[in-house]
Design a protein around this motif. Sequence first.
Motif, PDB file in Angstrom:
ATOM      1  N   TYR A 122     -70.647 -20.620  -3.480  1.00 19.90           N
ATOM      2  CA  TYR A 122     -71.652 -21.305  -3.573  1.00 19.90           C
ATOM      3  C   TYR A 122     -70.927 -22.485  -5.420  1.00 19.90           C
ATOM      4  O   TYR A 122     -71.084 -22.895  -4.708  1.00 19.90           O
ATOM      5  CB  TYR A 122     -72.971 -20.513  -4.360  1.00 19.90           C
ATOM      6  N   SER A 123     -69.874 -22.259  -6.017  1.00 13.87           N
ATOM      7  CA  SER A 123     -69.949 -22.670  -7.171  1.00 13.87           C
ATOM      8  C   SER A 123     -68.651 -23.181  -7.415  1.00 13.87           C
ATOM      9  O   SER A 123     -68.442 -23.953  -8.121  1.00 13.87           O
ATOM     10  CB  SER A 123     -70.518 -21.013  -8.145  1.00 13.87           C
ATOM     11  N   VAL A 124     -67.278 -22.796  -6.429  1.00 13.62           N
ATOM     12  CA  VAL A 124     -66.113 -23.376  -7.421  1.00 13.62           C
ATOM     13  C   VAL A 124     -65.435 -24.572  -5.570  1.00 13.62           C
ATOM     14  O   VAL A 124     -65.671 -25.823  -5.616  1.00 13.62           O
ATOM     15  CB  VAL A 124     -65.315 -22.751  -7.569  1.00 13.62           C
ATOM     16  N   ILE A 179     -71.697 -32.440  -2.877  1.00 16.52           N
ATOM     17  CA  ILE A 179     -69.816 -32.281  -3.122  1.00 16.52           C
ATOM     18  C   ILE A 179     -69.116 -32.078  -2.037  1.00 16.52           C
ATOM     19  O   ILE A 179     -69.472 -30.658  -1.281  1.00 16.52           O
ATOM     20  CB  ILE A 179     -70.107 -30.590  -4.572  1.00 16.52           C
ATOM     21  N   LYS A 180     -68.379 -32.948  -1.765  1.00 12.43           N
ATOM     22  CA  LYS A 180     -67.476 -32.973  -0.578  1.00 12.43           C
ATOM     23  C   LYS A 180     -66.482 -32.374  -0.886  1.00 12.43           C
ATOM     24  O   LYS A 180     -65.723 -31.671   0.369  1.00 12.43           O
ATOM     25  CB  LYS A 180     -66.991 -33.996  -0.408  1.00 12.43           C
ATOM     26  N   ARG A 195     -65.999 -31.177  -8.600  1.00 11.97           N
ATOM     27  CA  ARG A 195     -66.656 -30.222  -9.282  1.00 11.97           C
ATOM     28  C   ARG A 195     -65.715 -30.233 -10.614  1.00 11.97           C
ATOM     29  O   ARG A 195     -64.388 -29.677 -10.774  1.00 11.97           O
ATOM     30  CB  ARG A 195     -66.745 -29.163  -8.732  1.00 11.97           C
ATOM     31  N   LYS A 196     -66.436 -29.990 -11.363  1.00 16.08           N
ATOM     32  CA  LYS A 196     -65.389 -29.635 -12.702  1.00 16.08           C
ATOM     33  C   LYS A 196     -66.180 -27.902 -13.437  1.00 16.08           C
ATOM     34  O   LYS A 196     -66.488 -27.645 -13.854  1.00 16.08           O
ATOM     35  CB  LYS A 196     -65.791 -30.296 -14.102  1.00 16.08           C
ATOM     36  N   VAL A 223     -77.140 -24.939  -6.148  1.00 15.38           N
ATOM     37  CA  VAL A 223     -75.731 -25.394  -6.670  1.00 15.38           C
ATOM     38  C   VAL A 223     -74.940 -25.958  -5.907  1.00 15.38           C
ATOM     39  O   VAL A 223     -73.811 -26.421  -6.226  1.00 15.38           O
ATOM     40  CB  VAL A 223     -74.805 -23.943  -7.426  1.00 15.38           C
ATOM     41  N   LYS A 224     -74.730 -25.324  -4.903  1.00 17.77           N
ATOM     42  CA  LYS A 224     -73.757 -25.320  -3.593  1.00 17.77           C
ATOM     43  C   LYS A 224     -73.431 -26.963  -3.272  1.00 17.77           C
ATOM     44  O   LYS A 224     -72.765 -27.562  -2.973  1.00 17.77           O
ATOM     45  CB  LYS A 224     -74.230 -24.392  -2.330  1.00 17.77           C
ATOM     46  N   ASN A 225     -74.775 -27.310  -3.019  1.00 17.83           N
ATOM     47  CA  ASN A 225     -75.322 -28.619  -3.329  1.00 17.83           C
ATOM     48  C   ASN A 225     -74.756 -29.280  -3.141  1.00 17.83           C
ATOM     49  O   ASN A 225     -74.377 -30.815  -3.137  1.00 17.83           O
ATOM     50  CB  ASN A 225     -76.722 -29.189  -1.269  1.00 17.83           C
ATOM     51  N   ARG A 226     -75.426 -29.164  -5.367  1.00 22.24           N
ATOM     52  CA  ARG A 226     -75.035 -30.532  -6.070  1.00 22.24           C
ATOM     53  C   ARG A 226     -74.135 -30.395  -7.373  1.00 22.24           C
ATOM     54  O   ARG A 226     -74.297 -30.977  -8.014  1.00 22.24           O
ATOM     55  CB  ARG A 226     -76.930 -30.771  -6.615  1.00 22.24           C
TER      56      ARG A 226
END
Lengths: 122, 418
Positions: free
Chosen positions: B151-153, B160-161, B166-167, B126-129
Amino acid sequence: MIEVEIISGRTIDQGKTVEEKLSDAYFKAVSYCEINEEDFRKLGLKDGDRVKVKTEFGEVVVFARVGEVPKGVVFIPMGPYANQVIADDTDGTGMPRFKGVRGTVEKTDESVKSVKELLGVE
Amino acid sequence: MAYAICTFCGNVCDDVEFDVNTQKGKKLCALGLAKFREKERIKSPMVDGKEVSYEEAIEKAVEILVSAKKPLLYGWASTVNEAIRYGVLLTEKVRGVYDQCASVCHAPGTLAVIEEGIPGGSLGAVKNRADMVIFWGSNPLEAHPRHPTRYSVMAKGFLIKNRKDRKVVVVDVRKTKSASMADKFIQIRPGYDYAIISALRALAKGEDIEADEVGGVPKEELAELAEEMKSAKYGVIFYGLGVTQSRGRDRNVENAVKLIQLLNRYTRWIIWPMRGHYNVVGAGEVPAWEVGYQYGIDFSRGYPRFSPAEFSAVEMLLRRDCDAMLVVSSDPAAHFPRKAVEHMKKIPVIQIDPFPNMTTLLSNVVIPSAVAGIEAEGNVYRMDGIVLRVKKLVDSQYWSDEKILHEMLKIVEEKLEG
Ligand code: SF4
């Protein structure tokens, strides 16, 4: 008195005090009910007032406060107060309905029980 | 400052530090700090309110379990795998029922997985993609405070730079704290998760729906969400108790899994539960690798049988089907419906826990234990099934859950053989 749908859930304060259930801080963290501002006014409530929440599963007196909930929905933090009124039927899943139970809320002069009084033990 | 692993929530953060002398920590969130902070403890083992030795308390506990017709052994989410394993073996020996905290938490998800499987992934993935993250009926800012940053936001990863890549969507019945960090908040009516998921399935398939709104959400908004989900490269739904504890329960999760399966025809999506306690996954995995089931397991016939309708703790208590209860690292007196707690007051209860809680108030035997992650070590499962070994930072006078349960098991075996 108004008709409501009751939901329960975690909060930061509930989490911070969950290992100190016999403390005043835990009592404060779980013994209230968040009510939509309009409903709060309709019930004639002000800060520090108490309400009686009733469902077919039980009733409980908690402190009332305004919260970010839609009209007709009230939120009680997960814990012994919410559990007086949530639905114990599990529909065969083993899981009670902790969220989305129909009931009523009314202003009351009765006081909020301590967790010990709630449990009915010394 | 010593490196530690936090034993509060399912994130099991393995990058934190804590100094037991100064009581200061690094990187811990408010919940983690509260966990590590010194607080009131159960001072000594007790039988009927009288202080006794560990040996005497264990002897009494064993006597209760062995003479009960159907003891319920419940809890397990806040201890280590090694202790849970002894707990499962103990339940089998005393021909009792094993149940764990998930049965009032995420177990409906387990039922859904039995039906549909789970298209899942790790928090690392999740963190990476993940370029689209939906929190559905979950409130990480209050239940898993570092989940968004780790991890997620806000977490940055391989693809994910930054936050803009990220939405983030929050679906909930009330505007939670977590809603404020989302790009989009979708407010639904309580109990309408199933219907909304069904609508999203139809819309994602390109079908029309007749209603103008579903569960308080306008059709256009749902169509837009379905479209966004289809066009994400790697999406994830993190669902919480808003889904498992409201109308529909396991069926809500099952329907959500079907939505994810459908989305995987177009792109990559996963779904994962926001597990609460730091080792609630272990409380299900350990019995699963020992006897094949995760919770609601009855051993009264000498072999394991799984049936949540009969053997989950709440059902057992409501039907007054158990005549003794062992509670390990949990507080059902605070967290079960009122009527279930009524039966707990009528039967002998044994408690193993570091802290006094509501269950202590109605326990006949109380056995204090060391806090895992601070005073005892062991293996635990993070919410995504990754195993981490939590550390012991300080010596203590308290026995670990593992030692207490191992002792109990040994004495039970002696008694049953003798
Ligand atoms: S997010 Fe969870 S595991 Fe991490 S520090 Fe906070 S309470 Fe501990």
